[in-house]
Design an enzyme around this catalytic site. Sequence first.
Site, PDB file in Angstrom:
ATOM      1  N   HIS A  53      11.803   4.058  -0.319  1.00  0.00           N
ATOM      2  CA  HIS A  53      11.667   3.476  -1.652  1.00  0.00           C
ATOM      3  C   HIS A  53      13.001   3.707  -2.354  1.00  0.00           C
ATOM      4  CE1 HIS A  53       7.595   4.993  -0.588  1.00  0.00           C
ATOM      5  NE2 HIS A  53       7.138   3.945  -1.252  1.00  0.00           N
ATOM      6  N   ASP A  56      13.339   7.232  -3.517  1.00  0.00           N
ATOM      7  CA  ASP A  56      13.408   8.316  -2.524  1.00  0.00           C
ATOM      8  C   ASP A  56      14.869   8.730  -2.369  1.00  0.00           C
ATOM      9  OD1 ASP A  56      10.714   7.899  -1.990  1.00  0.00           O
ATOM     10  OD2 ASP A  56      11.093   6.696  -0.195  1.00  0.00           O
ATOM     11  N   MET A  87      13.476  -1.166   6.933  1.00  0.00           N
ATOM     12  CA  MET A  87      12.548  -1.574   5.871  1.00  0.00           C
ATOM     13  C   MET A  87      12.895  -0.854   4.564  1.00  0.00           C
ATOM     14  SD  MET A  87       9.746  -0.253   4.097  1.00  0.00           S
ATOM     15  CE  MET A  87       8.258   0.470   4.756  1.00  0.00           C
ATOM     16  N   GLU A 180       1.209  -4.598   1.716  1.00  0.00           N
ATOM     17  CA  GLU A 180       0.475  -3.450   2.284  1.00  0.00           C
ATOM     18  C   GLU A 180      -0.793  -3.205   1.492  1.00  0.00           C
ATOM     19  OE1 GLU A 180       2.812   0.101   2.873  1.00  0.00           O
ATOM     20  OE2 GLU A 180       1.011   1.338   2.909  1.00  0.00           O
ATOM     21  N   LYS A 182      -4.420  -1.598   0.319  1.00  0.00           N
ATOM     22  CA  LYS A 182      -5.106  -0.301   0.266  1.00  0.00           C
ATOM     23  C   LYS A 182      -6.280  -0.468  -0.685  1.00  0.00           C
ATOM     24  CE  LYS A 182      -4.170   4.618  -0.437  1.00  0.00           C
ATOM     25  NZ  LYS A 182      -3.204   5.653  -0.875  1.00  0.00           N
ATOM     26  N   GLU A 216      -1.971  -0.410   7.241  1.00  0.00           N
ATOM     27  CA  GLU A 216      -1.884   1.041   7.459  1.00  0.00           C
ATOM     28  C   GLU A 216      -3.214   1.574   7.973  1.00  0.00           C
ATOM     29  OE1 GLU A 216       0.202   3.549   4.662  1.00  0.00           O
ATOM     30  OE2 GLU A 216      -1.358   5.096   4.828  1.00  0.00           O
ATOM     31  N   HIS A 219      -5.426   3.235   5.404  1.00  0.00           N
ATOM     32  CA  HIS A 219      -5.943   2.393   4.329  1.00  0.00           C
ATOM     33  C   HIS A 219      -7.179   1.604   4.767  1.00  0.00           C
ATOM     34  CE1 HIS A 219      -1.686   2.352   2.278  1.00  0.00           C
ATOM     35  NE2 HIS A 219      -2.173   3.570   2.457  1.00  0.00           N
ATOM     36  N   ASP A 244       2.122   0.582   9.392  1.00  0.00           N
ATOM     37  CA  ASP A 244       2.145   1.986   8.974  1.00  0.00           C
ATOM     38  C   ASP A 244       1.148   2.764   9.821  1.00  0.00           C
ATOM     39  OD1 ASP A 244       4.027   1.457   7.062  1.00  0.00           O
ATOM     40  OD2 ASP A 244       2.794   2.040   5.344  1.00  0.00           O
ATOM     41  N   ASP A 254      -6.992   9.886   0.601  1.00  0.00           N
ATOM     42  CA  ASP A 254      -5.886   9.441   1.454  1.00  0.00           C
ATOM     43  C   ASP A 254      -5.234  10.658   2.127  1.00  0.00           C
ATOM     44  OD1 ASP A 254      -3.764   8.106   2.539  1.00  0.00           O
ATOM     45  OD2 ASP A 254      -2.775   7.691   0.628  1.00  0.00           O
ATOM     46  N   ASP A 256      -3.166  10.661   5.240  1.00  0.00           N
ATOM     47  CA  ASP A 256      -1.862  10.480   5.892  1.00  0.00           C
ATOM     48  C   ASP A 256      -1.634  11.479   7.023  1.00  0.00           C
ATOM     49  OD1 ASP A 256      -1.072   8.275   4.403  1.00  0.00           O
ATOM     50  OD2 ASP A 256      -0.023   9.466   2.898  1.00  0.00           O
ATOM     51  N   ASP A 286       3.823   6.396   8.537  1.00  0.00           N
ATOM     52  CA  ASP A 286       3.665   6.658   7.106  1.00  0.00           C
ATOM     53  C   ASP A 286       2.658   7.797   6.985  1.00  0.00           C
ATOM     54  OD1 ASP A 286       3.701   6.690   4.425  1.00  0.00           O
ATOM     55  OD2 ASP A 286       2.680   4.779   4.130  1.00  0.00           O
TER      56      ASP A 286
HETATM   57  C1  3MF Z   1       0.450   4.926   0.039  1.00  0.00           C
HETATM   58  C2  3MF Z   1       1.355   4.231   0.979  1.00  0.00           C
HETATM   59  C3  3MF Z   1       2.741   3.975   0.475  1.00  0.00           C
HETATM   60  C4  3MF Z   1       3.414   2.772   1.098  1.00  0.00           C
HETATM   61  C5  3MF Z   1       4.837   2.630   0.665  1.00  0.00           C
HETATM   62  C6  3MF Z   1       5.489   1.371   1.152  1.00  0.00           C
HETATM   63  C7  3MF Z   1       3.926   5.849  -0.391  1.00  0.00           C
HETATM   64  O1  3MF Z   1      -0.779   5.191   0.566  1.00  0.00           O
HETATM   65  O2  3MF Z   1       0.967   3.985   2.088  1.00  0.00           O
HETATM   66  O3  3MF Z   1       3.487   5.142   0.729  1.00  0.00           O
HETATM   67  O4  3MF Z   1       3.360   2.783   2.490  1.00  0.00           O
HETATM   68  O5  3MF Z   1       4.909   2.582  -0.716  1.00  0.00           O
HETATM   69  O6  3MF Z   1       5.698   1.322   2.479  1.00  0.00           O
HETATM   70 MG    MG Z   2       1.789   3.058   3.747  1.00  0.00          MG
HETATM   71 MG    MG Z   3      -0.747   5.171   2.641  1.00  0.00          MG
END
Ligand code: 3MF
Ligand code: MG
Ligand code: MG
Length: 385
Positions: A53, A56, A87, A180, A182, A216, A219, A244, A254, A256, A286
Amino acid sequence: DFTPTPADRFTFGLWTVGNTGRDPFGEPTRAPLSAPYIVQKLAGLGAYGVNLHDNDLVPIDASAAGRDRIVAEFREALSDHGLVVPMATTNLFSDPAFKDGAFTSADAHVRAYALQKTMRSMDLGAELGAHTYVFWGGREGTEVDAGGKLLSALGWFRDSLNFLAEYSESQGYGYRFALEPKPNEPRADIFLPTVGSALGFIGTLDRPELFGVNPEFAHETMAGLNFAHAVAQALDAGKLFHIDLNDQKMSRFDQDLRFGSENLKGAFTLVKLLEDSGYDGPLHFDAHALRTEDEEGVWAFARGCMRTYLILKEKARQFNADPEIQAALAEYHRADDELAALSRFTPGNAAALKDRTFDRAALGRRGLGLEHLDQLTNDLLFGVR
Ligand code: 3MF
Ligand code: MG
Ligand code: MG
């Protein structure tokens, strides 16, 4: 020996291995890592690239000179260690300005600011060589539907994406955009909650060919859906622009998690699907190390994501080469050339099909052998075949 190389196309976000372990109930458990250090470490582990991002890398309040210095140091680290940035994306969720959405805020000032921030972030991504631009609409949603923006929000979202696609083309960036989806978190309800919703929305954009999806694992799983099914639909539509990878327990916050750490069989199905389909985009993790871990645990996490993918890729190869599994598949997929020909519509074929006699009871009696096939698959995954 399952050691990754850049040819495997594994990528991580700066925000993933850089995650400090903060959660809604607790403070960070690890010190932050600098972007150049992350680049050096990921390259050492055999990754191909790193994604980011805007914030970041560059703090949201950086001066122009500060930005240029940070970007120059980062580019030097990339070229020193041979990592690419496939990306880029925008942080449209952390700043309080985006508390009620960015492109779908009910405030026209916030929407315009979101466009400005995204254009600047697209400039940064292009400068770093990114070809894929992701839109995760983290704050694009509601808690209070009495606000009455459900229909307008989709229109605002569409207008913004159309604007940004034109901006990319006008600058010659050549981005391919990936939405993406979610279902929730951080909003109670996020717009375009699933891969299917995003695919439907893409069809309403001015330049649908520039847009695909970035599904993802976590998600779709949070939505109670089967991730491999969502990915298959994206592949079928020619819209899998990015992916992802992580893991997630169903019906939870969530998480991850490290790829393959929770739903190993789902991970296998996914890897086999990606490999068999010929998907040749980046394989992006991710995810982040558990809050219990120190920096050593972060690199164990990153190694584990890649190692599990490569092991599952080898398992997929074995699956495709296993005579007993292939025999079970051949049994399951009963083909018939005459019926295949009849199933192509002509008035004659329709008439012939209507007249044909089928042994309905025999169709219902036929066992499909899926218990046997599934146990063969388990044996393969357990390593006893
Ligand atoms: C949140 C996400 C995000 C996105 C990202 C773009 C912070 O659940 O998955 O991670 O993946 O903003 O790739
Ligand atoms: Mg993501
Ligand atoms: Mg995510």
